[in-house]
Design an enzyme around this catalytic site. Structure first.
Site, PDB file in Angstrom:
ATOM      1  N   ASP A 123       6.223  19.445 -29.307  1.00  0.00           N
ATOM      2  CA  ASP A 123       6.134  18.454 -30.662  1.00  0.00           C
ATOM      3  C   ASP A 123       7.512  18.125 -31.003  1.00  0.00           C
ATOM      4  OD1 ASP A 123       4.249  17.720 -32.910  1.00  0.00           O
ATOM      5  OD2 ASP A 123       6.067  18.336 -33.670  1.00  0.00           O
ATOM      6  N   TYR A 161      13.611  13.612 -35.252  1.00  0.00           N
ATOM      7  CA  TYR A 161      14.239  14.679 -34.901  1.00  0.00           C
ATOM      8  C   TYR A 161      15.708  14.369 -33.971  1.00  0.00           C
ATOM      9  CZ  TYR A 161       9.889  17.000 -36.210  1.00  0.00           C
ATOM     10  OH  TYR A 161       8.697  17.410 -36.758  1.00  0.00           O
ATOM     11  N   LYS A 166       6.365  11.285 -33.032  1.00  0.00           N
ATOM     12  CA  LYS A 166       5.982  10.807 -34.354  1.00  0.00           C
ATOM     13  C   LYS A 166       6.934   9.348 -34.729  1.00  0.00           C
ATOM     14  CE  LYS A 166       5.557  15.374 -35.932  1.00  0.00           C
ATOM     15  NZ  LYS A 166       6.886  16.258 -35.219  1.00  0.00           N
ATOM     16  N   LEU A 187       5.352  29.272 -39.860  1.00  0.00           N
ATOM     17  CA  LEU A 187       6.139  30.559 -40.349  1.00  0.00           C
ATOM     18  C   LEU A 187       6.540  30.158 -41.815  1.00  0.00           C
ATOM     19  CD1 LEU A 187       7.261  31.532 -36.716  1.00  0.00           C
ATOM     20  CD2 LEU A 187       5.280  32.298 -37.858  1.00  0.00           C
ATOM     21  N   LYS A 197       8.340  26.880 -34.027  1.00  0.00           N
ATOM     22  CA  LYS A 197       9.653  26.735 -33.280  1.00  0.00           C
ATOM     23  C   LYS A 197      10.664  27.867 -33.355  1.00  0.00           C
ATOM     24  CE  LYS A 197      14.377  25.947 -34.089  1.00  0.00           C
ATOM     25  NZ  LYS A 197      15.174  26.779 -34.985  1.00  0.00           N
ATOM     26  N   SER A 198      11.141  28.095 -32.252  1.00  0.00           N
ATOM     27  CA  SER A 198      12.238  29.148 -31.897  1.00  0.00           C
ATOM     28  C   SER A 198      12.976  28.747 -30.929  1.00  0.00           C
ATOM     29  CB  SER A 198      11.509  30.592 -31.648  1.00  0.00           C
ATOM     30  OG  SER A 198      12.675  31.473 -31.267  1.00  0.00           O
ATOM     31  N   VAL A 199      14.309  29.016 -30.967  1.00  0.00           N
ATOM     32  CA  VAL A 199      15.412  28.904 -30.020  1.00  0.00           C
ATOM     33  C   VAL A 199      15.471  29.992 -28.946  1.00  0.00           C
ATOM     34  CG1 VAL A 199      16.582  26.728 -31.093  1.00  0.00           C
ATOM     35  CG2 VAL A 199      17.241  29.250 -31.534  1.00  0.00           C
ATOM     36  N   ARG A 249      11.437  35.220 -28.876  1.00  0.00           N
ATOM     37  CA  ARG A 249      10.406  35.066 -29.738  1.00  0.00           C
ATOM     38  C   ARG A 249       9.250  34.042 -29.415  1.00  0.00           C
ATOM     39  NH1 ARG A 249      14.491  34.169 -35.032  1.00  0.00           N
ATOM     40  NH2 ARG A 249      14.533  36.521 -35.467  1.00  0.00           N
ATOM     41  N   ASN A 292       5.592  34.364 -29.906  1.00  0.00           N
ATOM     42  CA  ASN A 292       4.790  33.538 -30.645  1.00  0.00           C
ATOM     43  C   ASN A 292       3.675  33.289 -29.771  1.00  0.00           C
ATOM     44  OD1 ASN A 292       6.365  33.897 -32.528  1.00  0.00           O
ATOM     45  ND2 ASN A 292       7.553  31.959 -32.504  1.00  0.00           N
TER      46      ASN A 292
HETATM   47  P1  NDP Z   1       8.386  27.357 -38.542  1.00  0.00           P
HETATM   48  O1  NDP Z   1       7.703  27.627 -39.502  1.00  0.00           O
HETATM   49  O2  NDP Z   1       7.923  27.426 -37.048  1.00  0.00           O
HETATM   50  O3  NDP Z   1       9.624  28.538 -38.501  1.00  0.00           O
HETATM   51  C1  NDP Z   1      10.720  28.540 -37.543  1.00  0.00           C
HETATM   52  C2  NDP Z   1      11.881  29.414 -38.036  1.00  0.00           C
HETATM   53  O4  NDP Z   1      11.207  30.818 -37.726  1.00  0.00           O
HETATM   54  C3  NDP Z   1      13.096  29.226 -37.258  1.00  0.00           C
HETATM   55  O5  NDP Z   1      14.069  29.579 -38.163  1.00  0.00           O
HETATM   56  C4  NDP Z   1      12.862  30.443 -36.307  1.00  0.00           C
HETATM   57  O6  NDP Z   1      14.256  30.980 -35.882  1.00  0.00           O
HETATM   58  C5  NDP Z   1      11.993  31.321 -36.778  1.00  0.00           C
HETATM   59  N1  NDP Z   1      11.101  32.300 -36.106  1.00  0.00           N
HETATM   60  C6  NDP Z   1      10.244  31.812 -35.108  1.00  0.00           C
HETATM   61  N2  NDP Z   1       9.700  32.863 -34.332  1.00  0.00           N
HETATM   62  C7  NDP Z   1      10.026  33.732 -35.053  1.00  0.00           C
HETATM   63  C8  NDP Z   1       9.611  35.167 -34.711  1.00  0.00           C
HETATM   64  N3  NDP Z   1       8.760  35.282 -34.007  1.00  0.00           N
HETATM   65  N4  NDP Z   1      10.275  36.056 -35.586  1.00  0.00           N
HETATM   66  C9  NDP Z   1      11.064  35.733 -36.696  1.00  0.00           C
HETATM   67  N5  NDP Z   1      11.305  34.636 -36.765  1.00  0.00           N
HETATM   68  C10 NDP Z   1      11.014  33.582 -36.060  1.00  0.00           C
HETATM   69  O7  NDP Z   1       9.288  26.196 -38.737  1.00  0.00           O
HETATM   70  P2  NDP Z   1       9.069  24.430 -38.302  1.00  0.00           P
HETATM   71  O8  NDP Z   1       9.411  23.810 -39.363  1.00  0.00           O
HETATM   72  O9  NDP Z   1      10.007  24.296 -37.152  1.00  0.00           O
HETATM   73  O10 NDP Z   1       7.807  24.135 -37.720  1.00  0.00           O
HETATM   74  C11 NDP Z   1       7.366  24.134 -36.482  1.00  0.00           C
HETATM   75  C12 NDP Z   1       7.094  22.766 -35.951  1.00  0.00           C
HETATM   76  O11 NDP Z   1       6.398  21.857 -37.004  1.00  0.00           O
HETATM   77  C13 NDP Z   1       8.615  22.049 -36.082  1.00  0.00           C
HETATM   78  O12 NDP Z   1       9.476  22.382 -35.235  1.00  0.00           O
HETATM   79  C14 NDP Z   1       7.986  20.573 -35.824  1.00  0.00           C
HETATM   80  O13 NDP Z   1       7.668  20.375 -34.454  1.00  0.00           O
HETATM   81  C15 NDP Z   1       6.970  20.692 -36.826  1.00  0.00           C
HETATM   82  N6  NDP Z   1       7.116  20.214 -38.085  1.00  0.00           N
HETATM   83  C16 NDP Z   1       6.683  18.934 -38.502  1.00  0.00           C
HETATM   84  C17 NDP Z   1       6.752  18.248 -39.773  1.00  0.00           C
HETATM   85  C18 NDP Z   1       6.354  16.909 -39.957  1.00  0.00           C
HETATM   86  O14 NDP Z   1       6.453  16.374 -41.300  1.00  0.00           O
HETATM   87  N7  NDP Z   1       5.237  16.360 -39.286  1.00  0.00           N
HETATM   88  C19 NDP Z   1       7.878  19.106 -40.756  1.00  0.00           C
HETATM   89  C20 NDP Z   1       8.558  20.359 -40.339  1.00  0.00           C
HETATM   90  C21 NDP Z   1       8.044  20.711 -38.953  1.00  0.00           C
HETATM   91  P3  NDP Z   1      14.739  31.009 -34.452  1.00  0.00           P
HETATM   92  O15 NDP Z   1      14.701  29.645 -33.974  1.00  0.00           O
HETATM   93  O16 NDP Z   1      16.156  31.421 -34.574  1.00  0.00           O
HETATM   94  O17 NDP Z   1      14.203  31.885 -33.822  1.00  0.00           O
END
Ligand code: NDP
Length: 286
Positions: A47, A52, A77, A189, A231-233, A237, A241
């Site tokens: 996604d 982005y 999008k 999350l 999302k995670s880098v 994780r 997930n």
């Molecule tokens: P998320 O709710 O997926 O949270 C991501 C955060 O959680 C990051 O800081 C990540 O850190 C951390 N994380 C991920 N997995 C774990 C884990 N297992 N344990 C602990 N920490 C974790 O947030 P997003 O906003 O990224 O939402 C997901 C996706 O939704 C986006 O990437 C995007 O594609 C979409 N989105 C769409 C929007 C819209 O307007 N349509 C708006 C926002 C998001 P780290 O990377 O360091 O692991």
């Protein structure tokens, strides 16, 4: 062993993975690696969004993976500045070009502001020609969604909205279910905010299942057949997930989680006039 990700069927018959990988806020220079790692971990839904500014890197990762195109599900999008009949066509072509693809699996209107009617009518066209397998919307609250459905030909296949244990969207979910619009959760999350990973209720449920808080939060969504795109880098994780299909939350777990709902966005208020105005002015190099 690679996790088998279940699929859901959208209102036009297209099949979509129930769990995918989101790339919001991954810097362009880290996105290719992150998506390659996600594909390696077993994710097949990616996604992204024009806004982005990392579609090219997503495209490079897809090309490098060698995974057959029909095994992938790619969403991008359209941003507000490109809404309107002609500009939507052009923005769509540019996104495809950046991704290096000849079709999209899902194209979403990113925000319910500006000329989204013009955008929707333009999106209805190429979808017929087969360059977009499914079209949908994002961030549409129930009133806007009902309006769009009532006055247009194609019912959105998906509405991607903020959804997590602190903002559960049960009324939105019911409306989408009635109209055959698939609920997709962004920020599953809660972007880690509001003490998400330390929440005592989630931590307690996690302990009983031998899972992590993130896995409980994601399981809660997929158990309702809400598509999730965490999302995670970090590869560890990413794998964690994905690993949410070998257990079930009980009725009692679901009831305890229901009590966590605040009924409010933890990220952005789409009803705040100042926020709407601000978002309308945000421009990207699309
Ligand atoms: P998320 O709710 O997926 O949270 C991501 C955060 O959680 C990051 O800081 C990540 O850190 C951390 N994380 C991920 N997995 C774990 C884990 N297992 N344990 C602990 N920490 C974790 O947030 P997003 O906003 O990224 O939402 C997901 C996706 O939704 C986006 O990437 C995007 O594609 C979409 N989105 C769409 C929007 C819209 O307007 N349509 C708006 C926002 C998001 P780290 O990377 O360091 O692991």
């Amino acid at each position: 062993m690679t996790t088998q990700i279940p699929y859901v069927t959208l209102n036009n018959g297209v099949r979509m993975p129930l769990l995918g990988f989101g790339v919001f806020q991954i810097p362009d220079d880290q996105t290719q690696q992150a998506v390659e790692d996600a594909l390696e971990a077993g994710y097949r839904l990616i996604d992204t969004a024009a806004a982005y500014e990392n579609e090219r890197a997503v495209g490079r990762a897809i090309a490098a993976s060698g995974i057959p195109r029909d095994e992938l599900f790619v969403t991008t999008k359209l941003w507000i500045q490109d809404y309107g009949q002609d500009s939507t066509e052009r923005a769509f072509d540019r996104s495809l070009d950046r991704l290096g693809l000849d079709h999209l699996d899902l194209y979403l209107i990113h925000q319910p502001f500006g000329d989204y009617y013009g955008a929707w009518r333009a999106m209805e066209d190429p979808s017929r020609a087969g360059r977009i397998r499914a079209i949908g919307v994002s961030n549409f609250y129930p009133d806007r969604l009902a309006d769009l459905i009532t006055h247009n030909e194609i019912v959105p296949a998906v509405n991607q909205i903020e959804t997590h244990v602190f903002f559960q969207r049960t009324d939105d979910h019911e409306l989408m279910r009635e109209h055959g619009v698939r609920h997709e959760a962004w920020g599953p999350l809660s972007q880690g905010g509001q003490g998400f990973f330390d929440n005592p209720v989630l931590a307690d449920i996690a302990r009983t299942h031998g899972k992590s808080v993130a896995q409980i939060a994601l399981r809660w969504l997929v158990q309702q057949e809400i598509v999730v795109i965490p999302k995670s880098v970090r590869p560890q994780r990413m794998a964690e997930n994905l690993d949410v299909f070998d257990f079930q939350l009980t009725k009692d777990d679901m009831a305890r989680i229901a009590d966590l709902d605040t009924g409010r966005s933890q990220v952005f208020d789409h009803h705040d006039p100042a926020g709407v105005k601000w978002l309308g002015g945000v421009r990207f190099d699309t």
